[in-house]
Design a protein around this motif. Structure first.
Motif, PDB file in Angstrom:
ATOM      1  N   ILE A 116       0.822  -1.210   0.000  1.00 24.93           N
ATOM      2  CA  ILE A 116       0.000   0.000   0.000  1.00 24.93           C
ATOM      3  C   ILE A 116       0.859   1.264   0.000  1.00 24.93           C
ATOM      4  CG2 ILE A 116      -0.213   0.393   2.501  1.00 24.93           C
ATOM      5  CD1 ILE A 116      -3.262   0.749   2.002  1.00 24.93           C
ATOM      6  N   LEU A 119       0.471   4.211  -2.586  1.00 25.36           N
ATOM      7  CA  LEU A 119      -0.661   5.112  -2.358  1.00 25.36           C
ATOM      8  C   LEU A 119      -0.293   6.162  -1.331  1.00 25.36           C
ATOM      9  CD1 LEU A 119      -3.590   5.934  -2.860  1.00 25.36           C
ATOM     10  CD2 LEU A 119      -4.293   4.272  -1.112  1.00 25.36           C
ATOM     11  N   TRP A 212      -6.471   0.394  -6.921  1.00 24.66           N
ATOM     12  CA  TRP A 212      -6.675   0.913  -5.568  1.00 24.66           C
ATOM     13  C   TRP A 212      -8.072   0.714  -4.998  1.00 24.66           C
ATOM     14  CZ3 TRP A 212      -2.346   1.240  -3.406  1.00 24.66           C
ATOM     15  CH2 TRP A 212      -1.213   1.663  -4.113  1.00 24.66           C
ATOM     16  N   ASN A 213      -9.030   0.312  -5.800  1.00 24.53           N
ATOM     17  CA  ASN A 213     -10.383   0.128  -5.266  1.00 24.53           C
ATOM     18  C   ASN A 213     -11.137  -0.829  -6.179  1.00 24.53           C
ATOM     19  OD1 ASN A 213     -12.877   0.360  -4.015  1.00 24.53           O
ATOM     20  ND2 ASN A 213     -12.776   2.585  -3.809  1.00 24.53           N
TER      21      ASN A 213
END
Length: 276
Positions: A116, A119, A212-213
Motif C-alpha cells: 500500500i 498510495l 486501488w479500489n
C-alpha cells in the motif's frame, strides 16, 4: 525504521471482526511496514478495544482510539448499513490531532493484497482527496449522479481515500456538510459518499480503480475493458485493494465468488493467529 503509515477507520462495534480481517491482510502483504491506526467511533466498548489492541500489537499496528462524544452529525441521515460513523471520515481534519498530516482511509469490507506504500507516497497535486471512480462500460451513472448532486465531475467511491488532512482542515467545513445534508437529505442514496462528491469532487484526484479500489462485483467489466490484461494473474500482481462493495458480503458465507474464497483464506489465517 520505515516511516509509519497513518490509517483511518470509522465504524461501530459490529464491523470490528471485519476490520480485523482487513488489517490482517494488510499486515501479511506489508510485513516490513509500520502502521498507526486511527479509529474514530462513538461507543465501542472498552473491552472490545482492548481485544483489538492485543491483535494489532502482533501486526505492528499502533492503535489510536478516539471516541466521539459531542454528537457530531446527530441530525445526519443514516440507514441500517450506513451508521453515523461514516461521516467521521469527512471531519477527520477536525477530529484527528494536528500532527497527523496525511491518512489513508479504508472501509472494513476490504482486503489489501499488495504493498500500500505507493498510495501513501502519491502526489496529490494540491488536492484534498484521492479516490477511484467505479465506472461501467458506459457513463450513464455519471450523468445520473451529476444531475442528482448538481456536479460536473466524476462520481468517486469513498471506500478508499488518501486524504491530505492538513489541507482538509482548511477546505472541509462542518457548516457546508450540514447545509448539504439539510438541502439534499432526501436524495442521498449513500449519504457520506454523496456529500463528499457534491462538495469535494473538484478537489479529488482520480486514481485507478483496478489497482486501488477493485470492486469485486465488477470483475467481468474489468476483464471486458481489457481482455488481455485484466485477468486474475494481473489482479494478483497489480491490484492492491479488493473492495467487497454491496451484498452479499464475503463473511456471510453467501459470496461464493473467486474473491470470496480469497477472503475466507485470510479469515481462516486470522482465526489461527488469534487462537495462538
Amino acid at each position: 525504521m520505515p516511516e509509519s503509515i497513518n490509517l483511518l477507520v470509522t465504524l461501530d462495534e459490529n464491523y470490528l471482526p471485519h476490520l480485523k480481517v482487513m488489517l490482517f491482510s494488510l499486515h501479511q502483504n506489508n510485513l516490513e511496514q509500520l502502521f498507526d491506526l486511527w479509529l474514530l467511533h462513538e461507543k465501542i466498548p472498552d473491552q472490545k478495544l482492548i481485544e483489538l489492541e492485543i491483535l494489532l500489537k502482533k501486526l505492528n499496528i499502533n492503535l489510536h482510539s478516539i471516541k466521539i462524544t459531542d454528537q457530531l452529525f446527530a441530525n445526519a441521515p443514516t440507514v441500517e448499513r450506513y451508521p453515523r460513523e461514516m461521516y467521521f471520515r469527512l471531519a477527520c481534519g477536525i477530529l484527528l490531532p494536528d500532527n497527523v498530516k496525511r491518512v489513508i482511509y479504508l472501509d472494513p469490507d476490504i482486503l489489501v493484497i499488495n504493498s500500500i506504500k505507493p498510495l501513501w507516497e502519491l502526489d496529490l497535486e494540491g488536492n484534498v482527496f484521492a479516490a477511484s471512480v467505479h465506472a461501467g462500460l458506459t457513463n450513464i451513472s455519471k450523468g445520473i449522479n451529476n444531475i442528482r448532486l448538481q456536479t460536473t465531475n466524476n462520481y468517486f467511491n469513498s471506500g478508499v481515500l488518501l486524504i491530505d488532512v492538513a489541507k482538509a482542515r482548511e477546505v472541509v467545513k462542518l457548516d457546508d456538510i450540514y447545509r448539504t445534508i439539510q438541502k439534499y437529505g432526501d436524495y442521498l442514496l449513500l449519504p457520506d459518499q454523496d456529500v463528499m462528491n457534491h462538495l469535494y469532487s473538484h478537489v479529488t484526484l482520480e486514481i485507478s480503480e483496478e489497482i486501488w479500489n477493485y470492486d469485486t462485483r465488477r470483475s467481468n467489466i474489468y476483464f471486458t475493458r481489457n481482455i488481455k490484461n485484466f485477468n486474475m494473474q494481473w489482479v494478483a500482481q497489480n491490484t492492491v485493494i479488493l473492495h467487497f462493495c454491496g451484498k452479499p458480503k464475503p463473511w456471510t458465507g453467501k459470496n461464493n465468488t473467486r474473491f470470496g474464497l480469497i477472503y475466507s483464506h485470510y479469515q481462516q489465517l486470522l482465526n489461527q493467529l488469534e487462537l495462538n
